[in-house]
Design a protein around this motif. Structure first.
Motif, PDB file in Angstrom:
ATOM      1  N   THR A 296       0.847  -1.193   0.000  1.00 13.73           N
ATOM      2  CA  THR A 296       0.000   0.000   0.000  1.00 13.73           C
ATOM      3  C   THR A 296       0.884   1.245   0.000  1.00 13.73           C
ATOM      4  OG1 THR A 296      -0.097   0.045   2.422  1.00 13.73           O
ATOM      5  CG2 THR A 296      -1.820  -1.201   1.275  1.00 13.73           C
ATOM      6  N   ALA A 297       0.291   2.399  -0.235  1.00 13.52           N
ATOM      7  CA  ALA A 297       1.039   3.661  -0.231  1.00 13.52           C
ATOM      8  C   ALA A 297       1.507   3.960   1.190  1.00 13.52           C
ATOM      9  CB  ALA A 297       0.156   4.791  -0.750  1.00 13.52           C
ATOM     10  N   ALA A 298       2.807   4.129   1.359  1.00 15.34           N
ATOM     11  CA  ALA A 298       3.374   4.267   2.707  1.00 15.34           C
ATOM     12  C   ALA A 298       2.859   5.511   3.415  1.00 15.34           C
ATOM     13  CB  ALA A 298       4.900   4.285   2.624  1.00 15.34           C
ATOM     14  N   GLY A 299       2.914   6.671   2.744  1.00 16.86           N
ATOM     15  CA  GLY A 299       2.485   7.911   3.375  1.00 16.86           C
ATOM     16  C   GLY A 299       1.031   7.870   3.797  1.00 16.86           C
ATOM     17  N   ALA A 300       0.177   7.392   2.896  1.00 22.41           N
ATOM     18  CA  ALA A 300      -1.253   7.331   3.205  1.00 22.41           C
ATOM     19  C   ALA A 300      -1.534   6.334   4.323  1.00 22.41           C
ATOM     20  CB  ALA A 300      -2.038   6.948   1.951  1.00 22.41           C
ATOM     21  N   THR A 301      -0.827   5.215   4.339  1.00 20.22           N
ATOM     22  CA  THR A 301      -1.037   4.207   5.383  1.00 20.22           C
ATOM     23  C   THR A 301      -0.640   4.758   6.747  1.00 20.22           C
ATOM     24  OG1 THR A 301      -0.528   2.487   3.755  1.00 20.22           O
ATOM     25  CG2 THR A 301      -0.573   1.833   6.051  1.00 20.22           C
ATOM     26  N   MET A 302       0.480   5.480   6.816  1.00 20.33           N
ATOM     27  CA  MET A 302       0.887   6.085   8.082  1.00 20.33           C
ATOM     28  C   MET A 302      -0.096   7.154   8.534  1.00 20.33           C
ATOM     29  SD  MET A 302       5.050   6.350   7.806  1.00 20.33           S
ATOM     30  CE  MET A 302       4.975   7.474   6.412  1.00 20.33           C
ATOM     31  N   ALA A 303      -0.527   8.005   7.593  1.00 22.33           N
ATOM     32  CA  ALA A 303      -1.487   9.054   7.938  1.00 22.33           C
ATOM     33  C   ALA A 303      -2.800   8.459   8.435  1.00 22.33           C
ATOM     34  CB  ALA A 303      -1.735   9.947   6.721  1.00 22.33           C
ATOM     35  N   LEU A 304      -3.258   7.394   7.772  1.00 24.25           N
ATOM     36  CA  LEU A 304      -4.472   6.718   8.219  1.00 24.25           C
ATOM     37  C   LEU A 304      -4.293   6.153   9.630  1.00 24.25           C
ATOM     38  CD1 LEU A 304      -7.323   5.725   7.565  1.00 24.25           C
ATOM     39  CD2 LEU A 304      -6.288   3.680   6.526  1.00 24.25           C
ATOM     40  N   GLY A 305      -3.090   5.664   9.911  1.00 23.79           N
ATOM     41  CA  GLY A 305      -2.810   5.136  11.240  1.00 23.79           C
ATOM     42  C   GLY A 305      -2.953   6.189  12.329  1.00 23.79           C
ATOM     43  N   THR A 306      -2.544   7.441  12.040  1.00 24.31           N
ATOM     44  CA  THR A 306      -2.680   8.499  13.046  1.00 24.31           C
ATOM     45  C   THR A 306      -4.148   8.775  13.341  1.00 24.31           C
ATOM     46  OG1 THR A 306      -2.665  10.309  11.403  1.00 24.31           O
ATOM     47  CG2 THR A 306      -0.531   9.574  12.270  1.00 24.31           C
ATOM     48  N   VAL A 307      -4.985   8.732  12.303  1.00 24.96           N
ATOM     49  CA  VAL A 307      -6.420   8.974  12.505  1.00 24.96           C
ATOM     50  C   VAL A 307      -7.052   7.823  13.287  1.00 24.96           C
ATOM     51  CG1 VAL A 307      -8.630   9.352  11.341  1.00 24.96           C
ATOM     52  CG2 VAL A 307      -6.542  10.358  10.401  1.00 24.96           C
ATOM     53  N   VAL A 308      -6.645   6.587  12.982  1.00 25.59           N
ATOM     54  CA  VAL A 308      -7.157   5.424  13.716  1.00 25.59           C
ATOM     55  C   VAL A 308      -6.778   5.521  15.195  1.00 25.59           C
ATOM     56  CG1 VAL A 308      -6.934   2.924  13.998  1.00 25.59           C
ATOM     57  CG2 VAL A 308      -7.203   3.901  11.718  1.00 25.59           C
ATOM     58  N   LEU A 309      -5.570   5.959  15.486  1.00 29.65           N
ATOM     59  CA  LEU A 309      -5.148   6.107  16.878  1.00 29.65           C
ATOM     60  C   LEU A 309      -5.959   7.187  17.588  1.00 29.65           C
ATOM     61  CD1 LEU A 309      -1.268   5.769  16.585  1.00 29.65           C
ATOM     62  CD2 LEU A 309      -2.853   4.169  17.667  1.00 29.65           C
ATOM     63  N   PHE A 310      -6.281   8.259  16.870  1.00 31.68           N
ATOM     64  CA  PHE A 310      -7.132   9.291  17.476  1.00 31.68           C
ATOM     65  C   PHE A 310      -8.505   8.730  17.824  1.00 31.68           C
ATOM     66  CE2 PHE A 310     -10.616  12.274  16.686  1.00 31.68           C
ATOM     67  CZ  PHE A 310     -10.411  13.158  17.736  1.00 31.68           C
ATOM     68  N   LEU A 311      -9.096   7.986  16.895  1.00 30.28           N
ATOM     69  CA  LEU A 311     -10.410   7.387  17.154  1.00 30.28           C
ATOM     70  C   LEU A 311     -10.340   6.395  18.319  1.00 30.28           C
ATOM     71  CD1 LEU A 311     -11.635   6.799  13.486  1.00 30.28           C
ATOM     72  CD2 LEU A 311     -12.323   8.616  15.061  1.00 30.28           C
ATOM     73  N   ALA A 312      -9.239   5.661  18.406  1.00 26.02           N
ATOM     74  CA  ALA A 312      -9.057   4.729  19.522  1.00 26.02           C
ATOM     75  C   ALA A 312      -8.957   5.481  20.842  1.00 26.02           C
ATOM     76  CB  ALA A 312      -7.813   3.878  19.296  1.00 26.02           C
ATOM     77  N   ALA A 313      -8.211   6.584  20.859  1.00 20.97           N
ATOM     78  CA  ALA A 313      -8.084   7.387  22.079  1.00 20.97           C
ATOM     79  C   ALA A 313      -9.429   7.969  22.487  1.00 20.97           C
ATOM     80  CB  ALA A 313      -7.064   8.501  21.860  1.00 20.97           C
ATOM     81  N   LEU A 314     -10.189   8.425  21.494  1.00 16.59           N
ATOM     82  CA  LEU A 314     -11.514   8.978  21.776  1.00 16.59           C
ATOM     83  C   LEU A 314     -12.436   7.909  22.351  1.00 16.59           C
ATOM     84  CD1 LEU A 314     -13.316  11.486  21.564  1.00 16.59           C
ATOM     85  CD2 LEU A 314     -13.930  10.744  19.246  1.00 16.59           C
ATOM     86  N   THR A 315     -12.347   6.691  21.819  1.00 19.58           N
ATOM     87  CA  THR A 315     -13.160   5.582  22.331  1.00 19.58           C
ATOM     88  C   THR A 315     -12.792   5.248  23.760  1.00 19.58           C
ATOM     89  OG1 THR A 315     -13.356   4.664  20.092  1.00 19.58           O
ATOM     90  CG2 THR A 315     -13.831   3.189  21.937  1.00 19.58           C
ATOM     91  N   VAL A 316     -11.491   5.174  24.036  1.00 22.84           N
ATOM     92  CA  VAL A 316     -11.028   4.888  25.400  1.00 22.84           C
ATOM     93  C   VAL A 316     -11.514   5.959  26.363  1.00 22.84           C
ATOM     94  CG1 VAL A 316      -8.978   4.737  26.865  1.00 22.84           C
ATOM     95  CG2 VAL A 316      -9.031   3.549  24.669  1.00 22.84           C
ATOM     96  N   ARG A 317     -11.409   7.219  25.952  1.00 24.61           N
ATOM     97  CA  ARG A 317     -11.856   8.318  26.823  1.00 24.61           C
ATOM     98  C   ARG A 317     -13.363   8.238  27.068  1.00 24.61           C
ATOM     99  NH1 ARG A 317     -10.307  13.623  28.062  1.00 24.61           N
ATOM    100  NH2 ARG A 317     -11.870  14.386  29.544  1.00 24.61           N
ATOM    101  N   SER A 318     -14.137   7.901  26.051  1.00 21.37           N
ATOM    102  CA  SER A 318     -15.587   7.804  26.203  1.00 21.37           C
ATOM    103  C   SER A 318     -15.969   6.678  27.145  1.00 21.37           C
ATOM    104  CB  SER A 318     -16.247   7.600  24.833  1.00 21.37           C
ATOM    105  OG  SER A 318     -15.970   8.678  23.972  1.00 21.37           O
ATOM    106  N   ILE A 319     -15.304   5.516  26.975  1.00 23.68           N
ATOM    107  CA  ILE A 319     -15.592   4.375  27.857  1.00 23.68           C
ATOM    108  C   ILE A 319     -15.214   4.704  29.300  1.00 23.68           C
ATOM    109  CG2 ILE A 319     -14.932   1.995  28.386  1.00 23.68           C
ATOM    110  CD1 ILE A 319     -14.598   1.550  25.374  1.00 23.68           C
ATOM    111  N   ALA A 320     -14.076   5.362  29.490  1.00 22.06           N
ATOM    112  CA  ALA A 320     -13.657   5.745  30.837  1.00 22.06           C
ATOM    113  C   ALA A 320     -14.637   6.733  31.459  1.00 22.06           C
ATOM    114  CB  ALA A 320     -12.255   6.347  30.798  1.00 22.06           C
ATOM    115  N   GLY A 321     -15.157   7.660  30.629  1.00 21.28           N
ATOM    116  CA  GLY A 321     -16.133   8.615  31.131  1.00 21.28           C
ATOM    117  C   GLY A 321     -17.416   7.943  31.574  1.00 21.28           C
ATOM    118  N   LEU A 322     -17.902   6.984  30.788  1.00 19.25           N
ATOM    119  CA  LEU A 322     -19.115   6.247  31.158  1.00 19.25           C
ATOM    120  C   LEU A 322     -18.896   5.446  32.437  1.00 19.25           C
ATOM    121  CD1 LEU A 322     -20.271   4.962  27.642  1.00 19.25           C
ATOM    122  CD2 LEU A 322     -21.355   6.735  29.045  1.00 19.25           C
ATOM    123  N   TYR A 323     -17.720   4.856  32.568  1.00 18.16           N
ATOM    124  CA  TYR A 323     -17.405   4.073  33.767  1.00 18.16           C
ATOM    125  C   TYR A 323     -17.398   4.966  35.005  1.00 18.16           C
ATOM    126  CZ  TYR A 323     -14.741   1.213  37.046  1.00 18.16           C
ATOM    127  OH  TYR A 323     -14.319   0.538  38.164  1.00 18.16           O
TER     128      TYR A 323
END
Length: 287
Positions: free
Chosen positions: A254-281
Motif C-alpha cells: 500500500t502507499a506508505a504515506g497514506a497508510t501512516m497518515a491513516l494510522g494516526t487517525v485510527v489512533l485518534f479514534l481509539a483514544a476517543l473511544t477509550v476516553r468515552s468508555i472511561a467517562g461512562l465508567y
C-alpha cells in the motif's frame, strides 16, 4: 495473522534487511518529532485550519524549485515563510477575521501552484505524486541529515518559547502584560510550523502532512492533561503510526504515506473511544 504467528519476520526483518525501510523509519520518526511538538500548540490554540493552509502553501515553492532545477526543500521553505509573513501582515493590518485572511492566502497559493504546474513541461507531472503523497521509501542519507537539523530547530524553538506559547494560548492580553511579546511569539510559532511541515513533506507528502500535524496531538490531548505530557504522548502515538504504517505498506504493497497518515487517525479514534468508555465508567461509579 502473520504478525502474530511469525512476529520476527513481520515486525523486525523488513528493517534489518532493507536499507530503504530503515531510512523510511528514521524519516518518519523525525517527521513525527517535528510535527507533534509544534502540532500540540496548533491543536491547543485552535489553529488547525492554519496548519492545513500552510501545508498546501508550500506547493508553489516546490513547483518553482522543480522547474528551475533547484532544491525542492529550499523552495518549499521559502514559500512557507512567504505565506507566514503574509498571514502576519494581514492579521495585523486587516479588519477581516483571521480565518478569512488565511483562507484567501490558502486559495491564492494553491491556485498559483496549479498555474505553475499546468504551464510547466509534461515532465513535471511525473513527480506530482511524490510531492503530494510523499516518497518516504526514497529517502537518502542527506535527506535524513536535513530532517534531523530541522527537527532540532523546531525542538529548540518550542523549548525557548514554551512560556510565551503557554500564556498566549490561554490569555494573549496577559502575555502582553508579562512582556512576552505575543505578536513575535505568534510569528515564531508560524515559522516553526512552516519548518516542521517542510521537514515532513518528503515522508508523507503535502496532502497528508496535516494528519501528522493534528491527529497525534489531538489523541494525546484526549488522554493526558499537562502540555509536556501531551507532546511526549503525541510523539509516541505518531511513532507507533509510522512503524505500523510502514510495515503494513511493506507487507501489503500500500502507499506508505497514506497508510501512516491513516494510522494516526485510527489512533485518534481509539483514544476517543477509550476516553468515552472511561467517562461512562466514572459516571456509573459516581452514581
Amino acid at each position: 495473522m502473520e504478525f502474530l504467528t511469525n512476529p520476527f519476520d513481520w515486525w523486525i526483518e523488513p528493517f534489518t534487511v532493507n536499507v530503504f525501510m530503515r531510512n523510511a523509519l528514521w524519516s518518519g520518526l523525525l517527521a513525527v518529532l517535528a510535527t507533534s511538538t509544534v502540532g500540540t500548540w496548533v491543536v491547543l490554540r485552535g489553529l488547525s485550519f492554519l496548519g492545513e493552509a500552510l501545508a498546501h502553501g508550500v506547493l508553489p515553492g516546490l513547483a518553482i524549485a522543480f522547474i528551475i532545477g533547484g532544491d525542492t526543500t529550499i523552495g518549499a521553505l521559502i514559500a512557507a515563510l512567504v505565506m507566514v509573513t503574509g498571514i502576519n501582515l494581514i492579521r495585523n493590518r486587516s479588519p477581516l477575521p483571521v480565518d478569512t485572511s488565511i483562507g484567501l492566502l490558502y486559495v491564492g497559493f494553491l491556485a498559483l501552484a496549479v498555474v505553475i504546474m499546468s504551464s510547466s513541461s509534461g515532465a513535471y507531472s511525473g513527480d506530482l505524486n511524490r510531492f503530494l503523497f510523499g516518497s518516504i521509501t526514497g529517502v537518502t542519507d542527506n535527506d535524513l541529515i536535513r530532517q534531523l537539523i530541522i527537527a532540532g530547530v523546531v525542538l529548540l524553538g518550542v523549548v525557548i518559547f514554551h512560556r510565551a506559547f503557554l500564556v498566549m494560548t490561554f490569555d494573549e492580553a496577559q502575555a502582553r502584560l508579562l512582556g512576552l511579546r505575543p505578536r513575535l511569539a505568534h510569528a515564531t510559532l508560524l515559522a516553526l510550523l512552516a519548518i516542521a511541515i517542510v521537514a515532513s513533506f518528503q515522508a508523507v507528502g503535502n496532502l497528508l502532512v496535516f494528519a501528522f500535524l493534528v491527529a497525534p496531538p489531538s489523541a494525546a490531548a484526549i488522554l493526558v492533561r499537562r502540555i509536556p505530557f501531551i507532546m511526549v504522548t503525541a510523539v509516541i502515538l505518531g511513532s507507533l503510526a509510522v512503524v505500523v504504517g510502514l510495515l503494513i505498506s511493506y507487507h501489503h504493497d500500500t502507499a506508505a504515506g497514506a497508510t501512516m497518515a491513516l494510522g494516526t487517525v485510527v489512533l485518534f479514534l481509539a483514544a476517543l473511544t477509550v476516553r468515552s468508555i472511561a467517562g461512562l465508567y466514572n459516571v456509573r461509579m459516581a452514581s
